[in-house]
Design a protein around this motif. Structure first.
Motif, PDB file in Angstrom:
ATOM      1  N   HIS A 106      32.520  34.696 -52.786  1.00  0.00           N
ATOM      2  CA  HIS A 106      33.113  33.490 -53.372  1.00  0.00           C
ATOM      3  C   HIS A 106      32.716  33.353 -54.837  1.00  0.00           C
ATOM      4  CE1 HIS A 106      34.454  29.264 -53.570  1.00  0.00           C
ATOM      5  NE2 HIS A 106      33.360  29.080 -54.298  1.00  0.00           N
ATOM      6  N   ARG A 110      35.344  33.602 -58.332  1.00  0.00           N
ATOM      7  CA  ARG A 110      35.637  32.431 -59.177  1.00  0.00           C
ATOM      8  C   ARG A 110      35.941  32.868 -60.607  1.00  0.00           C
ATOM      9  NH1 ARG A 110      37.798  29.909 -55.992  1.00  0.00           N
ATOM     10  NH2 ARG A 110      37.494  31.841 -54.834  1.00  0.00           N
ATOM     11  N   ARG A 111      35.581  34.088 -60.954  1.00  0.00           N
ATOM     12  CA  ARG A 111      35.801  34.585 -62.309  1.00  0.00           C
ATOM     13  C   ARG A 111      37.198  35.191 -62.423  1.00  0.00           C
ATOM     14  NH1 ARG A 111      30.959  38.628 -62.862  1.00  0.00           N
ATOM     15  NH2 ARG A 111      31.967  39.030 -64.877  1.00  0.00           N
TER      16      ARG A 111
END
Length: 446
Positions: A106, A110-111
């Protein structure tokens, strides 16, 4: 330093190796089961060094060896996940059942990921590794959506997994080929993508990217009882606690019944969670089955009209995937004195549940007579497995669609008032082309 805590002049590590820590087997003389992962990490670092211009002393990758413990560990993970260029997860059944591994996935995803050039293929920045064969297992959605050709690392790798290739001398050349191609793929993804440095997230608060447990492996244990602050005046508070989940009907034997049920359920292979029935009941009544369940029912709670109505509605919903267990300690003087009263309340409230019960291997939906902790221990496996079977049957059943009528060619040619144009006519009347032929010698006129 950037506002994200990373010196832009520093070389970012090429890869983050994400894997599930394997516990020791417990056998005398057993070695470290994570030794092989560390060996793979060293081999990968060496191979990546050979394919790049990483200077001496600069970390090529990162592998967590802290066993997921402590705040400093969480801070370090957050930093590495925010800066690494490629995420390398080691696929195994244990990996996708690990919450920390799901949190690592996760955090990395997110990047944002951008192609380095306009002509480069769009990729995820994730290079998965088959640590163990996964053909028998269903991958979580985030993994199944990845487009990755494992066969490119060699046929033995795709069939056996990298762990087997490492351990068995027979596969030594296949292992070396797989590591070389894996390292080349890591370098290719790192150079063909731009993944900006991300923010350091608070690792311990992150959700898992995986649906960690299959629904049929879960068991939702709900408790309907009192806490000490809401007990009726004639009930001994020693059997209750500050929370409803502290209910301890067989005191002093055992532990609070929800905790005891969790231990039994784990022995059956479930991953149980404990909930308050008040929070679960509406979802159950509406038929929203997330997983099989058990209701631990304190008959004293049936004296309360509101709770009794909740149980009655639950019973009417015929939620067969939720088994009912009613601990009732006959060594408890108050229970013994009111046994007839509360048994009657239970029978009136759980009518459908009582009718569904039958003596068999599957057990009854709501076993009664759980007068001791031993009785409870015998009943829980039957109730839990019956709930599991009912849940599996429910999720396999497809809703029936209304049958579609067969198309009628006769109707296709009809129109209001007669047949469509272009049909043959006999004596000025239109002829039904799908009716009997009047010129057929075998046709009998009416």
């Amino acid at each position: 330093m950037t506002d994200r805590g990373w010196d832009e002049d520093d070389a970012r590590p090429y890869f983050f190796l994400s894997y599930a820590h394997t516990p020791k087997s417990g056998a005398r003389g057993a070695g470290d089961p994570n030794h092989w992962v560390r060996q793979l990490y060293r081999d990968l670092c060496e191979a990546v060094l050979q394919l790049t211009t990483v200077p001496a002393g600069v970390p090529v990758g990162f592998m967590d060896e802290s066993m997921h413990q402590g705040e400093l560990w969480a801070d370090r993970l957050s930093e590495e996940l925010a800066t690494c260029r490629v995420f390398v997860p080691l696929y195994s059944p244990r990996y996708f059942n690990s919450v920390p591994c799901g949190q690592e996935w996760h955090a990395f995803t997110r990047r944002p990921v951008y192609p380095a050039t306009i002509d480069a293929e769009r990729t995820s920045g994730i290079v998965p590794v088959l640590w163990a064969p996964m053909s028998r297992y269903r991958l979580p959605q985030v993994a199944s959506e990845l487009q990755f050709n494992h066969a490119s690392f060699g046929p033995d790798y795709a069939t056996e997994g990298l762990y087997a290739l490492m351990k068995l001398t027979y596969f030594r050349s296949a292992y070396e080929l797989a590591v070389h191609r894996l390292a080349a793929r890591i370098v290719q993804v790192a150079e063909e993508t731009v993944i900006p440095v991300g923010r350091r997230l608070e690792f311990n608060g992150l959700p898992s990217a995986f649906n960690v447990t299959a629904p049929t492996k879960q068991l939702r244990i709900s408790v309907l009882t009192y806490h000490q602050g809401e007990l009726p005046s004639d009930r001994n508070p020693d059997f209750y606690g500050a929370k409803r989940s502290d209910w301890h009907p067989y005191r002093p034997a055992g532990s609070p019944i929800a905790q005891h049920a969790v231990r039994l359920a784990r022995q059956l292979g479930f991953q149980p969670t404990v909930h308050e029935f008040d929070d679960e009941v509406e979802s159950i009544i509406e038929g929203n089955a997330e997983a099989p369940g058990l209701l631990l029912l304190d008959r004293w709670a049936l004296r309360d009209p509101r709770r009794r109505e909740l149980v009655r509605r639950f019973d009417s919903s015929d939620a067969t995937w939720v088994g009912v267990l009613e601990p009732w300690n006959t060594d408890d003087r108050e229970c013994l004195e009111r046994d007839g009263e509360f048994s009657g309340l239970s029978d009136q409230t759980l009518r459908k549940t009582r009718r569904a019960g039958r003596p068999s291997f599957l057990g009854v939906t709501g076993p009664t007579g759980l007068n001791t902790l031993e009785d409870f221990d015998d009943a829980l496996p039957r109730a839990a497995m019956k709930a599991k079977y009912a849940f599996e049957g429910r999720t396999r059943a497809e809703p029936e669609e209304p049958s579609v009528p067969r198309p009628s060619l006769r109707e296709a040619f009809r129109r209001p008032g007669g047949y469509g144009p272009g049909h043959a006519e006999e004596g000025g009347h239109q002829v039904d082309p799908f009716g009997p032929d009047p010129h057929d010698p075998d046709h009998d006129d009416p």
